[in-house]
Design an enzyme around this catalytic site. Structure first.
Site, PDB file in Angstrom:
ATOM      1  N   GLY A   1       0.700  -1.314   0.326  1.00 42.60           N
ATOM      2  CA  GLY A   1      -0.023   0.284   0.001  1.00 42.60           C
ATOM      3  C   GLY A   1       0.728   1.678   0.172  1.00 42.60           C
TER       4      GLY A   1
ATOM      5  N   ARG B   8       2.530  35.083 -14.166  1.00 39.71           N
ATOM      6  CA  ARG B   8       2.367  36.151 -13.767  1.00 39.71           C
ATOM      7  C   ARG B   8       3.652  37.530 -13.325  1.00 39.71           C
ATOM      8  NH1 ARG B   8      -1.052  39.221 -10.203  1.00 39.71           N
ATOM      9  NH2 ARG B   8      -0.336  39.777  -8.183  1.00 39.71           N
TER      10      ARG B   8
ATOM     11  N   GLU C 156      -1.426   4.809   6.467  1.00 39.16           N
ATOM     12  CA  GLU C 156      -0.549   3.630   6.294  1.00 39.16           C
ATOM     13  C   GLU C 156       0.995   3.868   6.993  1.00 39.16           C
ATOM     14  OE1 GLU C 156      -1.493   1.734   2.435  1.00 39.16           O
ATOM     15  OE2 GLU C 156      -2.908   2.956   1.901  1.00 39.16           O
TER      16      GLU C 156
HETATM   17  C1  LIG Z   1      -8.000  10.438   6.026  1.00 39.96           C
HETATM   18  C2  LIG Z   1      -7.387   8.796   6.805  1.00 39.96           C
HETATM   19  C3  LIG Z   1      -7.291   7.354   6.060  1.00 39.96           C
HETATM   20  C4  LIG Z   1      -7.080   6.738   6.780  1.00 39.96           C
HETATM   21  N1  LIG Z   1      -8.011   5.031   6.349  1.00 39.96           N
HETATM   22  C5  LIG Z   1      -7.425   3.898   6.534  1.00 39.96           C
HETATM   23  C6  LIG Z   1      -7.769   2.910   6.432  1.00 39.96           C
HETATM   24  O1  LIG Z   1      -8.373   2.943   4.902  1.00 39.96           O
HETATM   25  N2  LIG Z   1      -7.398   1.683   7.170  1.00 39.96           N
HETATM   26  C7  LIG Z   1      -6.934   1.688   8.097  1.00 39.96           C
HETATM   27  O2  LIG Z   1      -6.660   0.467   9.043  1.00 39.96           O
HETATM   28  N3  LIG Z   1      -6.469   3.215   9.059  1.00 39.96           N
HETATM   29  C8  LIG Z   1      -6.857   3.864   8.260  1.00 39.96           C
HETATM   30  N4  LIG Z   1      -6.186   5.457   8.907  1.00 39.96           N
HETATM   31  C9  LIG Z   1      -5.501   4.964   9.706  1.00 39.96           C
HETATM   32  C10 LIG Z   1      -3.909   5.678   9.777  1.00 39.96           C
HETATM   33  O3  LIG Z   1      -3.227   4.371   9.060  1.00 39.96           O
HETATM   34  C11 LIG Z   1      -3.670   6.397  11.313  1.00 39.96           C
HETATM   35  O4  LIG Z   1      -4.224   7.394  11.670  1.00 39.96           O
HETATM   36  C12 LIG Z   1      -2.250   6.371  11.707  1.00 39.96           C
HETATM   37  O5  LIG Z   1      -1.454   5.013  11.510  1.00 39.96           O
HETATM   38  C13 LIG Z   1      -1.722   6.861  12.433  1.00 39.96           C
HETATM   39  O6  LIG Z   1      -2.026   6.627  14.092  1.00 39.96           O
HETATM   40  P1  LIG Z   1      -2.572   7.208  14.636  1.00 39.96           P
HETATM   41  O7  LIG Z   1      -3.846   7.793  14.076  1.00 39.96           O
HETATM   42  O8  LIG Z   1      -3.531   6.097  15.845  1.00 39.96           O
HETATM   43  O9  LIG Z   1      -1.477   8.073  15.376  1.00 39.96           O
HETATM   44  P2  LIG Z   1      -0.544   7.834  16.458  1.00 39.96           P
HETATM   45  O10 LIG Z   1      -0.689   5.607  16.289  1.00 39.96           O
HETATM   46  O11 LIG Z   1      -1.221   8.397  17.515  1.00 39.96           O
HETATM   47  O12 LIG Z   1       0.248   8.660  16.523  1.00 39.96           O
HETATM   48  C14 LIG Z   1       0.289   9.929  17.103  1.00 39.96           C
HETATM   49  C15 LIG Z   1       2.041  10.682  16.715  1.00 39.96           C
HETATM   50  O13 LIG Z   1       2.807  10.082  17.600  1.00 39.96           O
HETATM   51  C16 LIG Z   1       3.611   9.621  16.813  1.00 39.96           C
HETATM   52  N5  LIG Z   1       4.442   8.023  16.893  1.00 39.96           N
HETATM   53  C17 LIG Z   1       3.806   7.127  17.313  1.00 39.96           C
HETATM   54  N6  LIG Z   1       4.183   6.050  17.667  1.00 39.96           N
HETATM   55  C18 LIG Z   1       5.633   6.250  17.765  1.00 39.96           C
HETATM   56  C19 LIG Z   1       6.621   5.391  16.874  1.00 39.96           C
HETATM   57  N7  LIG Z   1       6.458   4.533  18.326  1.00 39.96           N
HETATM   58  N8  LIG Z   1       7.831   6.514  17.116  1.00 39.96           N
HETATM   59  C20 LIG Z   1       7.902   7.797  17.314  1.00 39.96           C
HETATM   60  N9  LIG Z   1       6.194   8.832  16.537  1.00 39.96           N
HETATM   61  C21 LIG Z   1       5.449   7.769  16.846  1.00 39.96           C
HETATM   62  C22 LIG Z   1       2.973   9.754  15.409  1.00 39.96           C
HETATM   63  O14 LIG Z   1       4.380   9.887  14.151  1.00 39.96           O
HETATM   64  C23 LIG Z   1       2.268  10.431  15.650  1.00 39.96           C
HETATM   65  O15 LIG Z   1       3.384  11.483  14.515  1.00 39.96           O
HETATM   66  C24 LIG Z   1      -6.357   6.397   7.877  1.00 39.96           C
HETATM   67  C25 LIG Z   1      -6.469   7.330   8.784  1.00 39.96           C
HETATM   68  C26 LIG Z   1      -6.425   9.164   7.939  1.00 39.96           C
HETATM   69  C27 LIG Z   1      -6.210  10.405   8.449  1.00 39.96           C
END
Ligand SMILES: Cc1cc2nc3c(=O)[nH]c(=O)nc-3n(C[C@H](O)[C@H](O)[C@H](O)COP(=O)(O)OP(=O)(O)OC[C@H]3O[C@@H](n4cnc5c(N)ncnc54)[C@H](O)[C@@H]3O)c2cc1C
Lengths: 259, 386
Positions: free
Chosen positions: B242, B268, B363
Site C-alpha cells: 500500500g 504572473r 499507512e
Molecule cells: C483520512 C484517513 C484515512 C485512513 N484510512 C485508513 C484505512 O483505510 N484503514 C486503516 O486501517 N486505517 C486508516 N487510517 C488510520 C491511519 O493509518 C492512522 O491514523 C495512522 O497509522 C496513525 O495512527 P494514529 O492516528 O493512531 O496516530 P498515533 O499512532 O497516535 O500517532 C500520533 C503521533 O505519534 C507518532 N508516533 C506514534 N508512535 C511512534 C513511535 N513508535 N515512534 C515515533 N513516533 C511515533 C506518530 O508518528 C504521530 O506523529 C486512516 C487515517 C486517516 C486520517
C-alpha cells in the site's frame, strides 16, 4: 462484416510546431504523437458497428514510419482486431495521392464492406485522402458524418453529414467510405485489459512492393514552410466609457474595417 | 536498472492521464467542497480496469504490474487526491491481500467483483487505541462453531462507508497478543455490521473515512483470510504494498501542484517581469522538480522490486517517506509561488496542499517509516527502541 479504418499518426494537439532545419518539414524532435482525433471517431464507430452486429472484424491501417506502430497499438488497445502497417522508405515523402493509392491497394486485398476515415488529419488538415481513395476505388463516399446506420443485411449504410443548419442524409450502397466528423460518437478509452491484450494482436508490415506499387514521384511538392508571424498585441482602449466606446467603434470601422 | 516504461505501461499512463484530465479534473473542486464520494467516476475507473490493476484477468483484474499501477495512480492524483486514495485502497489494501492469501473460493466471491470494479473494498485495521501501534487490537473475533463473532470498532477506514466488502482484523486469541490476530472479509449488510459515522476532514474530502462497528457480527469461518493468527502478518505485508500506492499518490499531488506553479510563474508578473524570472521563485521550482523526480524514482524502484518478487518493504518505506515529505513541501511552495492567490480556493493549489498532508500520516506516519528504515539500517534488534 469487415470494416477497415484508416488512421494517421499526428503530433499531439498541444505541440508547439517548429519549422525544421530544411525549411520543408516540421521539426519532429520531442513531439508527442497521437492518433488523429477524427480518426479516433472512425475507430470508435467501427467498433460500435461490430458490437451492434455481434460479429465482424475491424482492421486498422496506417501509413508511416516505425513510430506509427504506437498509434496502431492504441487502436488495437481500443479494440481493433488486427492492423496493417504500410511501412516503407519509399513512402517517406508520400503526398495524399500516394497515400490514397497505397490504401486503395490494401483495401482491394482486404475487401472490407466499409471503410472509415477521419474527416481530415489534424497535422496538415488536407482532408484529401478519403476522397482520393473513393475515386481510386470507385466507391461511394460521404464526408463529415455525424450519424450512420448500416442496414441489417449489410447491403447499405445511411449516413447523415453535417451541413449548414442541419444534417444531409444519404443512402450509400456498400462497399462505401465514410469520413467521421466530431460529434459522431465519444471515443472510448482503451481499458487496461485492451492495452495488455494489444501486444498479442497482429500488426502486419507491408512494403510498397507487396502491393505491386513502385516508387512514384509525388504529385505535390512542398516548396517551403513558414512559421506564422507572431500575433500583434491586443489594444486596450483607455478612458471613460462613452469616449472609449466611441473610439472602439471608430477603430472597428476604420482601422480593422470589421463593421 | 531499466528506466524506460514498457509500451503497455506508457499506454496505461496515457489513458489514466487523459481520463484524469477529462473526467476527474472537472469535478475535483465540487467533490472536495461537498465531501461527495464520486460514484460516477469510480465506476468508470472500474470499467477501465483501474481498480484491479495487478490482479490477473482470471480473478477479474487487468493483469498489469505494480509499475503500471504506480504510473496510473500518479496521473489520477495529479488531478485529484481523493480519487487516488480510493483507487489505492481498492488495489493495494483490498485486492492485493485477497489475491495473495485468498483461497480460490474466496477469490471468486470476494475478489472478482472488486477487481472488476463492480464493487469496492476497504481495509479495517486502525482502532482508537491502535494506530501506529496496530498490534494493540481490541476487536474480538470469537470462534463459535462454523463462524466467528466479531465485536469492536474500527476507525478512520477509507471507503468504509461505500465499500461492499471490508477486510477486518481482530483478535482470535488475546493471549497470543499480535500473534493472535486474524483477518476476515465482512460483507456490507451483514447483521451486526454498521457504519457509525464518517469524518469531516482537512483533505481527501471526497474519500469517505468511516467508523465501522461490529456488534455480535457473525462471520462464517470460510470468510477468514489465511490461518488463525496470520492477521498481523497479512496486515503488515499488505501495507508494505500500500505504501507504494500512497507514494505514487504523493508524487502525483506534488507534480500536480508543481505544474500549476510553473504555469503561474510564466504568467504572473511583478516588477515588470514574469515572477519565474526572479531567482528565488526559480529556486523553489528547481527544488520541487528535483524532489519530485527523486520521489518518483524511489517509488518506481519499490514497484520494480515488488514486480520482481524481491523484498521491497524498506524501499516502499523510503519511497512513501520521501514522496510524502516532497508532497507537503512542494504543495506548500506551490502556494507560495501563487502568493495570495494560492491561498484562495479558486486557484486550487490549496486543495493539493490539504490533500498532501494525509500522505504523511496514513499507512504508517513519516515517523513510522523512519522506524522501519532505521531498523534496516541498524539491524533488526538494534533499531527496536522499546
Ligand atoms: C483520512 C484517513 C484515512 C485512513 N484510512 C485508513 C484505512 O483505510 N484503514 C486503516 O486501517 N486505517 C486508516 N487510517 C488510520 C491511519 O493509518 C492512522 O491514523 C495512522 O497509522 C496513525 O495512527 P494514529 O492516528 O493512531 O496516530 P498515533 O499512532 O497516535 O500517532 C500520533 C503521533 O505519534 C507518532 N508516533 C506514534 N508512535 C511512534 C513511535 N513508535 N515512534 C515515533 N513516533 C511515533 C506518530 O508518528 C504521530 O506523529 C486512516 C487515517 C486517516 C486520517
Amino acid at each position: 462484416m469487415k470494416i477497415l479504418v484508416a488512421i494517421k499518426q499526428v503530433p499531439d494537439t498541444a505541440t508547439q510546431v517548429k519549422v525544421g532545419a530544411d525549411g520543408k518539414a516540421i521539426d519532429t524532435a520531442g513531439i508527442t504523437w497521437i492518433v488523429s482525433p477524427y480518426d479516433e471517431y472512425a475507430v470508435e464507430e467501427a467498433l460500435r458497428i461490430k458490437e451492434k452486429r455481434g460479429q465482424g472484424e475491424v482492421v486498422a491501417v496506417s501509413l508511416g514510419p516505425d513510430r506509427v506502430k504506437e498509434a496502431i497499438r492504441s487502436c488495437l488497445a481500443m479494440g481493433c482486431d488486427r492492423a496493417i502497417h504500410l511501412n516503407d522508405p519509399a513512402w517517406n515523402d508520400a503526398d495524399t495521392l500516394t497515400t490514397a493509392k497505397a490504401l486503395a491497394a490494401v483495401i482491394k486485398q482486404e475487401a472490407p464492406q466499409l471503410v472509415l476515415c477521419g474527416r481530415q488529419a489534424i497535422d496538415d488538415d488536407m482532408g484529401a485522402v478519403t476522397a482520393q481513395l473513393a475515386e481510386l476505388l470507385g466507391w461511394p463516399c460521404a464526408y463529415w458524418i455525424m450519424e450512420e446506420t448500416v442496414d441489417a443485411d449489410g447491403k447499405s449504410v445511411r449516413a447523415a453529414r453535417q451541413a449548414e443548419g442541419g444534417l444531409e442524409v444519404f443512402d450509400l450502397p456498400l462497399p462505401a467510405i465514410l469520413a467521421a466528423q466530431k460529434g459522431l460518437n465519444e471515443p472510448r478509452y482503451p481499458t487496461l485489459k485492451g492495452i495488455m491484450g494489444a501486444k498479442k494482436k497482429e500488426i502486419k508490415d507491408v512494403k510498397a512492393g507487396d502491393l505491386g506499387l513502385g516508387a512514384e514521384p509525388p504529385q505535390l511538392a512542398v516548396i517551403g514552410l513558414e512559421a506564422l508571424p507572431p500575433r500583434p498585441p491586443g489594444r486596450v482602449i483607455q478612458g471613460d466609457v462613452p469616449a472609449a466606446v466611441k473610439e472602439l467603434v471608430r477603430a472597428l470601422r476604420e482601422d480593422a474595417k470589421a463593421i | 536498472m531499466e528506466l524506460d516504461l514498457t509500451d503497455e505501461q506508457r499506454m496505461i499512463q496515457a489513458m489514466a492521464r487523459e481520463f484524469a484530465e477529462t473526467a476527474i479534473r472537472p469535478i475535483a473542486v465540487e467533490i472536495d467542497r461537498e465531501a461527495r464520494f464520486p460514484h460516477e467516476t469510480v465506476k468508470r475507473m472500474g470499467a477501465l480496469g483501474l481498480m484491479g490493476i495487478m490482479v490477473p484477468e482470471r480473478w477479474g483484474g487487468s493483469g498489469a504490474d505494480t509499475v503500471a499501477y504506480v504510473v496510473a495512480v500518479e496521473e489520477i492524483a495529479k488531478a485529484c487526491g481523493s480519487h487516488a486514495v480510493i483507487m489505492s485502497v481498492n488495489n493495494s489494501l483490498y485486492c492485493d491481500p485477497l489475491l495473495t492469501y485468498g483461497t480460490d473460493a474466496q477469490r471468486e466471491r470476494f475478489l472478482v467483483p472488486v477487481a472488476a470494479g463492480q464493487a469496492n473494498g476497504c481495509f479495517a485495521l486502525t482502532e482508537s487505541q491502535a494506530g501506529s501501534d496496530a498490534r494493540n487490537q481490541a476487536t474480538l473475533a470469537t470462534r463459535d462453531g462454523d463462524s466467528y463473532v466479531l465485536n469492536g470498532k474500527k476507525q478512520f477506514i477509507s471507503t468504509g462507508r461505500e465499500a461492499s466488502f471490508a477486510l477486518v482484523f481482530g483478535q482470535t486469541d488475546r493471549a497470543k497478543a499480535h500473534h493472535g490476530i486474524s483477518a476476515f472479509v465482512v460483507e456490507k449488510g451483514a447483521p451486526g455490521f454498521g457504519v457509525s459515522k464518517t469524518e469531516d476532514k482537512l483533505g481527501i474530502r471526497a474519500s469517505d473515512t468511516a467508523e465501522l462497528v461490529f456488534e455480535d457480527c457473525r462471520v462464517p469461518a470460510a470468510s477468514r483470510l489465511g490461518e488463525e493468527g496470520m492477521g498481523f502478518t497479512i496486515a503488515m505485508g499488505t501495507i508494505d504494498g500500500g505504501r507504494i500506492g500512497i507514494a505514487a499518490q504523493a508524487v502525483g499531488l506534488a507534480a500536480g501542484a508543481y505544474e500549476r506553479a510553473v504555469a503561474y510563474a510564466r504568467e504572473r508578473k511583478s516588477f515588470g517581469v514574469p515572477i519565474g524570472q526572479h531567482q528565488m521563485v526559480q529556486w523553489m521550482l528547481a527544488d520541487m522538480a528535483t524532489a519530485i523526480d527523486g520521489a518518483r524514482l524511489l517509488t518506481l524502484r519499490a514497484a520494480t522490486l515488488k514486480d520482481a518478487g524481491k523484498p521491497f518493504g524498506v524501499a516502499a518505506a523510503m519511497a512513501k517517506l520521501f514522496a510524502a515529505e516532497t508532497a507537503m513541501k512542494a504543495t506548500t511552495d506551490a502556494i507560495q509561488v501563487h502568493g495570495g492567490y494560492g491561498y484562495i480556493r479558486e486557484y486550487e493549489v490549496e486543495r493539493y496542499f490539504r490533500d498532501a498532508k494525509i500522505t504523511q500520516i496514513y499507512e504508517g506516519t513519516s515517523q513510522i517509516q523512519k522506524l522501519v528504515i532505521a531498523r534496516e539500517v541498524l539491524g533488526r534488534t538494534a533499531g527496536r527502541s522499546a
